[in-house]
Design a protein around this motif. Structure first.
Motif, PDB file in Angstrom:
ATOM      1  N   PHE A   5       0.641  -1.301   0.027  1.00 58.82           N
ATOM      2  CA  PHE A   5      -0.262  -0.594  -0.669  1.00 58.82           C
ATOM      3  C   PHE A   5       0.655   0.858  -0.265  1.00 58.82           C
ATOM      4  CE2 PHE A   5      -2.316   3.509   2.402  1.00 58.82           C
ATOM      5  CZ  PHE A   5      -4.132   3.424   1.500  1.00 58.82           C
ATOM      6  N   HIS A   6       0.543   2.348  -0.723  1.00 61.51           N
ATOM      7  CA  HIS A   6       1.494   3.469  -0.826  1.00 61.51           C
ATOM      8  C   HIS A   6       0.408   4.463  -0.518  1.00 61.51           C
ATOM      9  CE1 HIS A   6       3.925   6.584  -2.208  1.00 61.51           C
ATOM     10  NE2 HIS A   6       2.469   7.143  -3.440  1.00 61.51           N
ATOM     11  N   LEU A   7       1.073   5.301   0.144  1.00 58.05           N
ATOM     12  CA  LEU A   7      -0.252   6.810   0.351  1.00 58.05           C
ATOM     13  C   LEU A   7       1.076   7.755   0.284  1.00 58.05           C
ATOM     14  CD1 LEU A   7      -2.367   8.295   1.913  1.00 58.05           C
ATOM     15  CD2 LEU A   7      -0.992   8.244   3.574  1.00 58.05           C
ATOM     16  N   SER A   8       0.843   8.439   0.064  1.00 51.42           N
ATOM     17  CA  SER A   8       1.156  10.488   0.196  1.00 51.42           C
ATOM     18  C   SER A   8       1.144  11.110   0.088  1.00 51.42           C
ATOM     19  CB  SER A   8       2.062  10.612  -1.841  1.00 51.42           C
ATOM     20  OG  SER A   8       2.686  11.596  -2.071  1.00 51.42           O
ATOM     21  N   LEU A  25       7.929   6.895  14.959  1.00 54.95           N
ATOM     22  CA  LEU A  25       6.787   5.560  14.693  1.00 54.95           C
ATOM     23  C   LEU A  25       8.008   4.339  13.922  1.00 54.95           C
ATOM     24  CD1 LEU A  25       3.839   7.742  12.720  1.00 54.95           C
ATOM     25  CD2 LEU A  25       4.317   6.470  14.804  1.00 54.95           C
ATOM     26  N   GLY A  26       9.573   4.910  14.001  1.00 58.24           N
ATOM     27  CA  GLY A  26      10.169   3.635  13.357  1.00 58.24           C
ATOM     28  C   GLY A  26       9.913   2.949  12.000  1.00 58.24           C
ATOM     29  N   ALA A  27       9.877   4.103  11.373  1.00 59.62           N
ATOM     30  CA  ALA A  27       9.654   4.361   9.621  1.00 59.62           C
ATOM     31  C   ALA A  27      11.755   4.289   9.387  1.00 59.62           C
ATOM     32  CB  ALA A  27       9.522   5.329   8.707  1.00 59.62           C
ATOM     33  N   PHE A  42       5.206   0.886   8.872  1.00 58.35           N
ATOM     34  CA  PHE A  42       3.483  -0.509   9.028  1.00 58.35           C
ATOM     35  C   PHE A  42       3.914  -1.290   8.028  1.00 58.35           C
ATOM     36  CE2 PHE A  42       2.737   3.092  11.628  1.00 58.35           C
ATOM     37  CZ  PHE A  42       3.213   2.614  13.639  1.00 58.35           C
ATOM     38  N   GLY A  43       4.750  -1.649   7.151  1.00 59.82           N
ATOM     39  CA  GLY A  43       4.440  -2.186   6.316  1.00 59.82           C
ATOM     40  C   GLY A  43       4.106  -1.403   4.328  1.00 59.82           C
ATOM     41  N   THR A  62     -11.011  13.388   9.835  1.00 54.59           N
ATOM     42  CA  THR A  62     -12.340  12.490   8.937  1.00 54.59           C
ATOM     43  C   THR A  62     -10.660  12.329   8.004  1.00 54.59           C
ATOM     44  OG1 THR A  62     -13.118  14.271   7.481  1.00 54.59           O
ATOM     45  CG2 THR A  62     -14.798  12.980   8.730  1.00 54.59           C
ATOM     46  N   ARG A  63      -9.541  12.885   7.800  1.00 51.38           N
ATOM     47  CA  ARG A  63      -8.590  12.858   7.056  1.00 51.38           C
ATOM     48  C   ARG A  63      -7.381  12.697   7.658  1.00 51.38           C
ATOM     49  NH1 ARG A  63      -7.771  16.866   2.415  1.00 51.38           N
ATOM     50  NH2 ARG A  63     -10.323  16.511   1.866  1.00 51.38           N
ATOM     51  N   HIS A  64      -7.314  10.921   7.937  1.00 51.12           N
ATOM     52  CA  HIS A  64      -6.675  10.768   8.703  1.00 51.12           C
ATOM     53  C   HIS A  64      -5.694   9.357   8.041  1.00 51.12           C
ATOM     54  CE1 HIS A  64      -9.841   8.977  10.517  1.00 51.12           C
ATOM     55  NE2 HIS A  64      -8.897   7.720  10.645  1.00 51.12           N
ATOM     56  N   PHE A  65      -4.743   8.658   8.470  1.00 55.11           N
ATOM     57  CA  PHE A  65      -4.704   7.927   8.397  1.00 55.11           C
ATOM     58  C   PHE A  65      -3.764   6.784   9.374  1.00 55.11           C
ATOM     59  CE2 PHE A  65      -0.509  10.247   7.755  1.00 55.11           C
ATOM     60  CZ  PHE A  65       0.662   8.743   8.175  1.00 55.11           C
ATOM     61  N   GLY A  66      -2.962   5.495   9.310  1.00 51.07           N
ATOM     62  CA  GLY A  66      -2.730   4.947   9.969  1.00 51.07           C
ATOM     63  C   GLY A  66      -2.405   3.931  10.484  1.00 51.07           C
ATOM     64  N   ALA A  67      -2.422   2.601  11.262  1.00 53.01           N
ATOM     65  CA  ALA A  67      -1.935   1.274  11.001  1.00 53.01           C
ATOM     66  C   ALA A  67      -2.808   0.055  12.441  1.00 53.01           C
ATOM     67  CB  ALA A  67      -0.355   1.080  11.196  1.00 53.01           C
TER      68      ALA A  67
END
Length: 132
Positions: A5-8, A25-27, A42-43, A62-67
């Motif tokens: 999965f890709h997010l920019s 976050l350990g990226a 997170f992969g 409402t505009r967020h991402f996560g794991a």
């Protein structure tokens, strides 16, 4: 290679963002130049775009991402993030003792991008076969 999965999204300061995602976050950082950096987080591949003019402030919730993490990982990470990050929503556990029990918290990166960290006590009850 399996699909990734890709997010920019834009950040106001690329070096500051790299520091946050790696240290908090350990990226792991892959490709990097003056305009962007790719982070394995997170992969997923997260591309931090050095584009301060397009950073939304404040960011709509409402505009967020996560794991979604394993329960023990969530407990460890959220405990540490409380002291190290801008907390938008502190850790909460809902549906306690029920099959849908979940923990979540939301933080903001230095650019205000919202990141939700969650866990399900019984992942198979919510994610079905995806939990395997």
């Amino acid at each position: 290679m399996r699909p990734i999965f890709h997010l920019s999204f834009p950040v106001r300061d690329l070096e500051e963002a790299i520091g946050f995602y790696t240290q908090r976050l350990g990226a792991e950082i892959g490709r990097q130049n003056d305009s962007c950096a790719d982070a394995l987080l997170f992969g997923a591949q997260v591309t931090l775009q050095n584009d301060p003019a397009t950073v939304s402030r404040p960011m709509p919730r409402t505009r967020h991402f996560g794991a979604t993490l394993l329960w023990g990982e969530w407990q460890s990470l959220t405990g540490r993030l409380l002291a190290e990050c801008v907390v938008v929503e502190p850790p909460t556990i809902s549906h306690v003792g029920q099959p849908l029990e979940q923990g979540k918290m939301m933080i903001a990166d230095p650019s205000g991008n919202l990141i939700e960290i969650k866990a399900y006590r019984h992942p198979d009850q919510i994610l079905g076969s995806l939990a395997s």
